[in-house]
Design an enzyme around this catalytic site. Structure first.
Site, PDB file in Angstrom:
ATOM      1  N   LYS A  79       0.861  -1.184   0.000  1.00 31.84           N
ATOM      2  CA  LYS A  79       0.000   0.000   0.000  1.00 31.84           C
ATOM      3  C   LYS A  79       0.899   1.236   0.000  1.00 31.84           C
ATOM      4  O   LYS A  79       1.915   1.268   0.709  1.00 31.84           O
ATOM      5  CB  LYS A  79      -0.875  -0.052   1.252  1.00 31.84           C
ATOM      6  CG  LYS A  79      -1.920   1.029   1.377  1.00 31.84           C
ATOM      7  CD  LYS A  79      -2.742   0.803   2.651  1.00 31.84           C
ATOM      8  CE  LYS A  79      -3.883   1.797   2.810  1.00 31.84           C
ATOM      9  NZ  LYS A  79      -4.689   1.522   4.011  1.00 31.84           N
ATOM     10  N   SER A 154      -9.535   1.458   3.006  1.00 32.46           N
ATOM     11  CA  SER A 154      -8.707   2.225   2.101  1.00 32.46           C
ATOM     12  C   SER A 154      -7.663   1.401   1.352  1.00 32.46           C
ATOM     13  O   SER A 154      -7.115   1.888   0.365  1.00 32.46           O
ATOM     14  CB  SER A 154      -8.007   3.326   2.886  1.00 32.46           C
ATOM     15  OG  SER A 154      -7.161   2.756   3.881  1.00 32.46           O
ATOM     16  N   SER A 178      -9.512  -0.943   7.229  1.00 28.17           N
ATOM     17  CA  SER A 178      -8.994  -0.762   5.871  1.00 28.17           C
ATOM     18  C   SER A 178      -8.240  -1.935   5.264  1.00 28.17           C
ATOM     19  O   SER A 178      -7.900  -1.887   4.086  1.00 28.17           O
ATOM     20  CB  SER A 178      -8.101   0.473   5.820  1.00 28.17           C
ATOM     21  OG  SER A 178      -8.906   1.609   5.679  1.00 28.17           O
TER      22      SER A 178
HETATM   23  N1  GLN Z   1     -12.851   3.724   6.548  1.00 27.83           N
HETATM   24  C1  GLN Z   1     -12.297   4.115   7.800  1.00 27.83           C
HETATM   25  C2  GLN Z   1     -11.918   5.581   7.746  1.00 27.83           C
HETATM   26  O1  GLN Z   1     -12.192   6.173   6.767  1.00 27.83           O
HETATM   27  C3  GLN Z   1     -11.114   3.268   8.132  1.00 27.83           C
HETATM   28  C4  GLN Z   1      -9.907   3.650   7.376  1.00 27.83           C
HETATM   29  C5  GLN Z   1      -8.715   2.806   7.715  1.00 27.83           C
HETATM   30  O2  GLN Z   1      -8.813   1.759   8.344  1.00 27.83           O
HETATM   31  N2  GLN Z   1      -7.561   3.300   7.304  1.00 27.83           N
HETATM   32  O3  GLN Z   1     -11.365   6.127   8.638  1.00 27.83           O
END
Ligand code: GLN
Length: 491
Positions: A79, A154, A178
């Site tokens: 990532k 994400s 994410s």
């Molecule tokens: N979707 C969640 C957020 O927007 C989690 C994101 C993540 O785990 N990086 O914060």
């Protein structure tokens, strides 16, 4: 079989038996990327030169008998919020465009030491804030099962590349889900370790008390392999766990006979899409058939977990992102004073979701509001952790659907932050408590989209978590690849 379709374990065996070279394996994975990327846009950077050099080196080392372990010669993706020496790292943000880090994150160092071949950097929601990759400044990644759908986020890029075989495994980061939510939406395995087990050094911080790096793979066994490669104490991360932790592979084949499995009642009823609920129930029936003792468990405070998360995560993000001033990287916009320059650059360099989080977080931390917002949220966090502790006095693991829905359409939730935030209702509680959790694909819904099953365990309970996950995987027999990969991969 096209080598791009092998699991890490299978590829490792073939590399050692001499049937396959790391160079050929990399070539297959790259071919798969070149056939799928025009549709998926899952990679932001492919490091052709660096990967080739590592693959050549991996082959030469194996020839000499210098075997670095199960990742030796295996193509993996990262990532793009993990720093890589000499390879641009953007966090999918314009504010970091052109940033070429001078060092490797600890996880990257460990992968390299284990002989892994780093294929490239994958797309994400800007600074990992989002659940769809639509918040990337460099375009949306598409779901390999249906390109009109999001891959989740994400870590959507990492999940998509593993689903189609343009990497055999990948790393993601999980602050509120994410890793697990995109793994669920793309039909692959995704795991968030116990907080502190994997070093965050070189992970560009979103919310430091919640962030963890973890593996995305096609099988549970491969997830254990990647997890073992990156876990363990790192003096460069002040929150790194110092103690020993149990062998995560010890109980992998043991099955679930006699294990107490708790269904979280608050996270498995209302709001769960019928196709997801059906696959979840079918998995519970299989677990019961295999001898698991299935019970209902209540985690009453999880009702407030999402609200607490959306104060704590933005609060920490507002502090972490204060360092991006546009002086060295990104599209610096000049101004009459240094302050004017920074303010114009930050306004231009951050996308709307990141800006929203910084504003929310700054507000929640400001004098006069701190106790009412951030302070309250911290109390809820403690209550959520206490709920988990009480539950684990009665059961060995907890289970929920990973995501309340399968992959949603691109654009469907883009203008509705609350709807987007609800994607993480089942994943956020274990980030607040710091406990490990994994998503395993268990089937497809009526629209042909994958459904993920989440297994949660107490802190340092990776062993039992993987044990149950492996049983779920065997009992479900989910082996399919998206049509995108199979039609092209057949060549
Ligand atoms: N979707 C969640 C957020 O927007 C989690 C994101 C993540 O785990 N990086 O914060």
């Amino acid at each position: 079989m096209d080598p791009a379709d092998l699991t890490i374990a299978e590829a490792g065996a073939r590399l050692r038996s001499g049937d396959l070279t790391a160079v050929d394996l990399l070539a297959s994975v790259r071919r798969r990327a070149s056939m799928t990327e025009a549709i998926l846009h899952a990679y932001l950077t492919i490091d052709a030169e660096g990967a080739t050099a590592s693959a050549v080196e991996a082959d030469a080392a194996l020839q000499r008998g210098d075997d670095r372990g199960p990742l030796h010669g295996i193509p993996v993706a990262l990532k793009d919020n993990m720093v890589t020496r000499g390879v641009e790292t953007t966090c999918s943000s314009r504010i970091l465009s052109g940033y070429v880090p001078p060092y490797d994150a600890t996880v990257v160092e460990r992968l390299r030491a284990g002989g892994a071949v780093i294929v490239g950097k994958t797309n994400l929601d800007e600074f990992a804030m989002g659940s769809s990759t639509e918040n990337s400044a460099y375009g949306t990644t598409r779901n390999p099962w249906n390109p009109d759908r999001v891959p989740g986020g994400s870590s959507g890029g990492s999940a998509a590349v593993v689903a189609v075989g343009s990497a055999l495994g990948a790393l993601g980061s999980d602050t509120g889900g994410s890793i697990r939510q995109p793994a669920s939406l793309c039909g692959v395995v995704g795991m968030k370790p116990t907080y502190g087990l994997v070093s965050r050094y070189g992970l560009i911080a979103f919310a430091s008390s919640l962030d963890q790096i973890g593996p995305i793979t096609r099988t549970v066994d491969d997830a254990v392999t990647l997890f073992e490669a990156i876990a363990g104490h790192d003096p460069s991360d002040a929150t790194s766990y110092r103690g020993d932790f149990p062998d995560p592979r010890a109980d992998l084949g043991k099955g679930v006979e006699g294990l107490r499995v708790g269904i979280v009642s608050e996270l498995s009823g209302d709001g769960i899409q019928p196709g997801v609920a059906a696959a979840f129930q079918a998995t519970l029936d299989r677990l019961a058939g295999a001898g698991a003792d299935i019970r209902e468990v209540s985690l009453p405070s999880t009702e407030y977990a999402l609200s607490a998360y959306y104060l704590i995560a933005p609060a920490e993000c507002s502090a972490n992102l204060a360092r991006f001033d546009g002086v060295r990287y990104g599209p610096r916009i000049d101004g009459a004073t240094v302050e004017a320059m920074m303010s114009a650059t930050r306004r231009d360099g951050f996308g709307p979701e990141v800006t929203r989080r910084i504003l929310l977080g700054t507000y929640a931390l400001s004098a006069g509001y701190y106790d009412a917002f951030y302070g309250q949220a911290q109390k809820v966090r403690t209550m959520v952790s206490e709920d988990f502790k009480d539950a684990y006095a009665e059961v060995d693991v907890l289970v929920t659907p990973t995501s309340p829905t399968t992959a949603f359409a691109v654009g469907e939730r883009a203008d509705d932050p609350l709807a987007m935030y609800l994607s993480d209702i089942c994943t956020i509680p274990s980030n607040l408590s710091g406990d490990p959790a994994i998503s395993v694909p268990v089937g497809l819904d009526d629209a042909g989209l994958p459904v993920g099953f989440q297994v949660l365990a107490p802190a340092l309970g990776e062993g039992v978590m993987f044990q149950v996950a492996a049983a779920v995987e065997r009992l479900s027999g989910f082996e399919s690849r998206p049509a995108l990969a199979t039609s092209l991969g057949a060549a």
